[in-house]
Design a protein around this motif. Structure first.
Motif, PDB file in Angstrom:
ATOM      1  N   ASN A  25      35.932  46.015  -8.713  1.00 60.42           N
ATOM      2  CA  ASN A  25      36.076  45.536 -10.088  1.00 60.42           C
ATOM      3  C   ASN A  25      36.243  44.017 -10.103  1.00 60.42           C
ATOM      4  N   GLU A  26      36.400  43.483 -11.304  1.00 64.68           N
ATOM      5  CA  GLU A  26      36.622  42.046 -11.425  1.00 64.68           C
ATOM      6  C   GLU A  26      37.936  41.642 -10.769  1.00 64.68           C
ATOM      7  N   LEU A  43      37.402  41.251  -7.067  1.00 63.74           N
ATOM      8  CA  LEU A  43      36.693  40.005  -6.778  1.00 63.74           C
ATOM      9  C   LEU A  43      37.626  38.808  -6.923  1.00 63.74           C
ATOM     10  N   VAL A  99      32.180  41.305 -13.578  1.00 61.90           N
ATOM     11  CA  VAL A  99      31.393  42.313 -12.864  1.00 61.90           C
ATOM     12  C   VAL A  99      30.422  42.940 -13.850  1.00 61.90           C
ATOM     13  N   SER A 112      28.687  50.458 -12.614  1.00 66.89           N
ATOM     14  CA  SER A 112      28.531  49.089 -12.157  1.00 66.89           C
ATOM     15  C   SER A 112      27.152  48.871 -11.554  1.00 66.89           C
ATOM     16  N   GLY A 152      28.390  40.867  -9.401  1.00 66.64           N
ATOM     17  CA  GLY A 152      29.177  40.187 -10.412  1.00 66.64           C
ATOM     18  C   GLY A 152      29.121  38.688 -10.222  1.00 66.64           C
TER      19      GLY A 152
END
Length: 84
Positions: free
Chosen positions: A13-14, A17, A32, A41, A45
């Motif tokens: 996920n964001e 990251l 993302v 997804s 991203g």
DNA sequence: CCTGAGCGA
């Protein structure tokens, strides 16, 4: 600096990251990309970092690195659909 | 749930 992060695992996920990139410097924004129809997804991203030097270091260290048993690709992102 | 296109309104 906009950074493209590809070949990600679908579970990334964001927040993941952001955690990874924050180890190399300040992270301004993390996105993302997920398909708006299927909702899953797309496996890539974007990460925006303030310091260009830290961003370059993050790219150099994270490009080709293994994350969630997947070799992710990190590179400078292309200019987004700004106004031409 | 899934591993593949890979650069976002």
């Amino acid at each position: 600096m906009n950074i493209y992060v590809g070949n990600l695992d679908y579970k990334v996920n964001e927040d993941d990251l952001k955690n990874v990139f924050e180890e190399y410097g300040q992270v301004s924004d993390t996105v993302v990309i997920s398909d708006k129809f299927s909702g899953r997804s797309k496996g890539f991203g974007f990460v925006t970092m303030g310091n260009q030097a830290e961003a370059q270091k993050a790219i150099d260290e994270l490009n080709g690195a293994s994350y969630e048993n997947r070799t992710m690709v990190v590179n400078e992102a292309r200019p987004k659909k700004d106004n031409y």
